[in-house]
Scaffold this motif. Structure first.
Motif, PDB file in Angstrom:
ATOM      1  N   MET A   1       1.207  -0.720  -0.085  1.00 14.80           N
ATOM      2  CA  MET A   1       0.150  -0.057  -0.460  1.00 14.80           C
ATOM      3  C   MET A   1       0.910   1.439  -0.072  1.00 14.80           C
ATOM      4  O   MET A   1       0.222   2.316  -0.304  1.00 14.80           O
ATOM      5  CB  MET A   1      -0.717   0.108   1.402  1.00 14.80           C
ATOM      6  N   ALA A   2       2.009   1.518   0.699  1.00 10.14           N
ATOM      7  CA  ALA A   2       2.759   2.643   0.430  1.00 10.14           C
ATOM      8  C   ALA A   2       3.151   2.785  -0.713  1.00 10.14           C
ATOM      9  O   ALA A   2       3.835   3.973  -0.779  1.00 10.14           O
ATOM     10  CB  ALA A   2       4.003   2.080   1.456  1.00 10.14           C
ATOM     11  N   PHE A   3       3.429   1.699  -1.352  1.00  8.75           N
ATOM     12  CA  PHE A   3       4.170   2.270  -3.070  1.00  8.75           C
ATOM     13  C   PHE A   3       2.799   2.576  -4.549  1.00  8.75           C
ATOM     14  O   PHE A   3       3.117   2.461  -4.927  1.00  8.75           O
ATOM     15  CB  PHE A   3       4.867   1.046  -3.027  1.00  8.75           C
ATOM     16  N   LYS A   4       1.621   2.101  -3.805  1.00  5.70           N
ATOM     17  CA  LYS A   4       0.471   2.566  -4.400  1.00  5.70           C
ATOM     18  C   LYS A   4       0.125   4.188  -4.853  1.00  5.70           C
ATOM     19  O   LYS A   4       0.175   5.033  -3.194  1.00  5.70           O
ATOM     20  CB  LYS A   4      -0.885   1.875  -4.091  1.00  5.70           C
TER      21      LYS A   4
ATOM     22  N   ASN B   1      -2.768   5.222   0.675  1.00  4.26           N
ATOM     23  CA  ASN B   1      -1.481   4.977   0.818  1.00  4.26           C
ATOM     24  C   ASN B   1      -0.314   5.683   1.733  1.00  4.26           C
ATOM     25  O   ASN B   1       0.858   5.478   1.663  1.00  4.26           O
ATOM     26  CB  ASN B   1      -0.959   5.055  -0.724  1.00  4.26           C
ATOM     27  N   VAL B   2      -0.871   7.127   1.575  1.00  3.10           N
ATOM     28  CA  VAL B   2      -0.029   8.211   2.338  1.00  3.10           C
ATOM     29  C   VAL B   2       0.323   7.428   4.431  1.00  3.10           C
ATOM     30  O   VAL B   2       1.282   7.564   4.431  1.00  3.10           O
ATOM     31  CB  VAL B   2      -0.570   9.122   2.657  1.00  3.10           C
TER      32      VAL B   2
ATOM     33  N   ASP C   1      -8.791   0.947  -4.333  1.00  2.00           N
ATOM     34  CA  ASP C   1      -9.852   0.285  -5.474  1.00  2.00           C
ATOM     35  C   ASP C   1     -10.278  -1.024  -4.575  1.00  2.00           C
ATOM     36  O   ASP C   1     -10.548  -1.944  -5.263  1.00  2.00           O
ATOM     37  CB  ASP C   1      -8.078  -0.094  -6.750  1.00  2.00           C
ATOM     38  N   GLY C   2     -10.006  -1.646  -3.038  1.00  2.00           N
ATOM     39  CA  GLY C   2     -10.701  -2.213  -2.862  1.00  2.00           C
ATOM     40  C   GLY C   2      -9.727  -3.931  -2.742  1.00  2.00           C
ATOM     41  O   GLY C   2     -10.304  -4.627  -2.529  1.00  2.00           O
ATOM     42  N   ASN C   3      -8.301  -3.583  -3.622  1.00  2.00           N
ATOM     43  CA  ASN C   3      -7.324  -4.582  -3.046  1.00  2.00           C
ATOM     44  C   ASN C   3      -5.977  -4.468  -2.063  1.00  2.00           C
ATOM     45  O   ASN C   3      -5.498  -4.466  -3.142  1.00  2.00           O
ATOM     46  CB  ASN C   3      -7.182  -5.310  -4.847  1.00  2.00           C
ATOM     47  N   ALA C   4      -6.760  -4.689  -1.303  1.00  2.00           N
ATOM     48  CA  ALA C   4      -5.126  -4.576  -1.079  1.00  2.00           C
ATOM     49  C   ALA C   4      -3.762  -5.858  -0.884  1.00  2.00           C
ATOM     50  O   ALA C   4      -2.700  -5.082  -0.793  1.00  2.00           O
ATOM     51  CB  ALA C   4      -5.591  -4.516   1.020  1.00  2.00           C
ATOM     52  N   PHE C   5      -4.024  -6.716  -1.318  1.00  2.00           N
ATOM     53  CA  PHE C   5      -2.873  -7.622  -1.835  1.00  2.00           C
ATOM     54  C   PHE C   5      -2.558  -7.320  -2.583  1.00  2.00           C
ATOM     55  O   PHE C   5      -1.950  -8.455  -3.361  1.00  2.00           O
ATOM     56  CB  PHE C   5      -3.448  -8.827  -0.865  1.00  2.00           C
TER      57      PHE C   5
ATOM     58  N   ILE D   1       4.280   1.449  -9.437  1.00  2.00           N
ATOM     59  CA  ILE D   1       5.267   2.085  -8.255  1.00  2.00           C
ATOM     60  C   ILE D   1       5.154   3.265  -7.840  1.00  2.00           C
ATOM     61  O   ILE D   1       5.931   4.170  -9.080  1.00  2.00           O
ATOM     62  CB  ILE D   1       6.837   1.392  -7.869  1.00  2.00           C
ATOM     63  N   SER D   2       4.785   3.709  -6.848  1.00  2.00           N
ATOM     64  CA  SER D   2       4.342   5.160  -7.110  1.00  2.00           C
ATOM     65  C   SER D   2       5.069   5.922  -5.398  1.00  2.00           C
ATOM     66  O   SER D   2       4.593   4.718  -4.648  1.00  2.00           O
ATOM     67  CB  SER D   2       2.706   6.010  -6.722  1.00  2.00           C
ATOM     68  N   PHE D   3       6.025   6.993  -5.327  1.00  2.00           N
ATOM     69  CA  PHE D   3       6.363   7.313  -4.379  1.00  2.00           C
ATOM     70  C   PHE D   3       5.578   8.349  -4.295  1.00  2.00           C
ATOM     71  O   PHE D   3       6.303   9.375  -3.314  1.00  2.00           O
ATOM     72  CB  PHE D   3       7.741   7.790  -4.823  1.00  2.00           C
ATOM     73  N   SER D   4       4.407   8.594  -4.566  1.00  2.00           N
ATOM     74  CA  SER D   4       3.962  10.240  -4.099  1.00  2.00           C
ATOM     75  C   SER D   4       3.444   9.483  -2.308  1.00  2.00           C
ATOM     76  O   SER D   4       3.349  11.112  -2.110  1.00  2.00           O
ATOM     77  CB  SER D   4       2.665  10.011  -4.890  1.00  2.00           C
TER      78      SER D   4
END
Length: 316
Positions: free
Chosen positions: A72-75, A281-282, A82-86, A92-95
């Motif tokens: 989740m940290a890199f989403k 994600n934050v 989107d409901g799919n934590a796995f 990959i996002s660093f925002s």
């Protein structure tokens, strides 16, 4: 009959009997003699499947949340809801990490947490080692023996029970800051640390100290130059326990520190319980940055932790 016995017998018999004995010795199976019937052969250890399954389940309860946190940290924000934590982050996002870094003022919080943790670890190791040495070497005296029992009893007093008096006391003596947290964290770690040190010190022979005293060393010199270096495995164990306690503690800093700008990292994570509830994600990026140092520290020091615990459990 063993191979050596057959060869010896063959040398004293007729050629025909000698040849037969030699053939029997050549075809003899190893380990079938009088001294080698497999009695001393190493036995294979049985696998305890029930224990293995329990350990696997326990590992899953730790690794699965850790995987979700990292994922989740890199989403991005849209992927996080989107409901799919796995699912893996794609792309990959660093925002989330950048935003969490700015919202929590990560450098300031990490600096405060590091200062509190380092002070707690140093004070706990030194004070617990000194107190344990005095208790073990003066065990015959009631004052030291009862002091040990008193410290053990303090292990059963959790911080919430004495939270209100501690808050008032630290406020009156102007310790409502990270320094006060460091002092209280050290005090609450002393009981457990002294218990570990005393168990380890009983395995160190007093003859080493007697030799140093014969050479003219004082008690202080004997402790620091002879005994304390021998306490290195247990000091590492005590240090990592104190590190994990001080770094991850939430309640004590949140109640003691009055200045929000001087709060530790775990307290700053409370920001995401009240605001930005949809920015998963934050939130997870902030959680990952806060727990990463503790995970890394334990990975690199777990060998010393296990060594200190096992050596302290067996009296040499």
């Amino acid at each position: 009959m063993s191979a050596n016995d057959a060869v010896t017998t063959a040398s004293t018999q007729s050629p025909v009997a000698a040849g037969s004995a030699a053939r029997d010795a050549a075809h003899a199976k190893p380990g079938r003699g009088k001294l080698g019937r497999g009695k001393h052969a190493p036995k294979m250890e049985r696998v305890s499947w029930s224990t293995t399954i329990l350990l696997m389940l326990a590992s899953i309860t730790v690794l699965l949340p850790l995987y979700v946190t990292i994922s989740m940290a890199f989403k991005s924000g849209s992927q996080a809801v989107d409901g799919n934590a796995f699912s893996l982050p794609n792309p990959i996002s660093f925002s989330g990490i950048v935003e969490a870094w700015n919202l929590t003022k990560f450098p300031v919080g990490a600096g405060v947490s590091l200062a509190v943790t380092a002070g707690t670890v140093a004070c706990t190791v030194v004070l617990a080692a000194c107190a344990s040495y005095a208790i073990v070497r003066n065990w015959d005296r009631k004052l030291f023996r009862y002091s040990f029992y008193y410290l053990l009893a303090a292990m059963f007093i959790p911080f919430p029970v004495v939270a209100l008096p501690q808050i008032q006391l630290t406020g009156r003596v102007h310790l409502d800051n990270p320094l006060g947290v460091m002092v209280l964290a050290t005090m609450f770690q002393l009981s457990f640390s002294i218990m570990l040190f005393t168990a380890f010190l009983r395995s160190i022979p007093e003859s080493l100290e007697e030799s140093a005293r014969i050479d003219g060393a004082s008690t202080w010199q004997t402790f620091w130059k002879i005994v304390f270096p021998l306490l290195a495995p247990m000091a590492a164990t005590v240090g990592i326990f104190a590190f994990l306690y001080a770094w991850n503690d939430f309640m004590m800093p949140s109640l003691i520190i009055s200045n929000p700008d001087l709060q530790t990292l775990p307290v700053r994570q409370n920001l995401f319980q009240n605001q930005f509830s949809n920015n998963y994600n934050v939130s997870f990026a902030s959680y990952l940055m806060a727990m990463a140092p503790a995970i890394i520290a334990y990975i690199f020091t777990q060998r010393w932790v296990m060594e200190g615990v096992t050596q302290g459990a067996v009296k040499g």
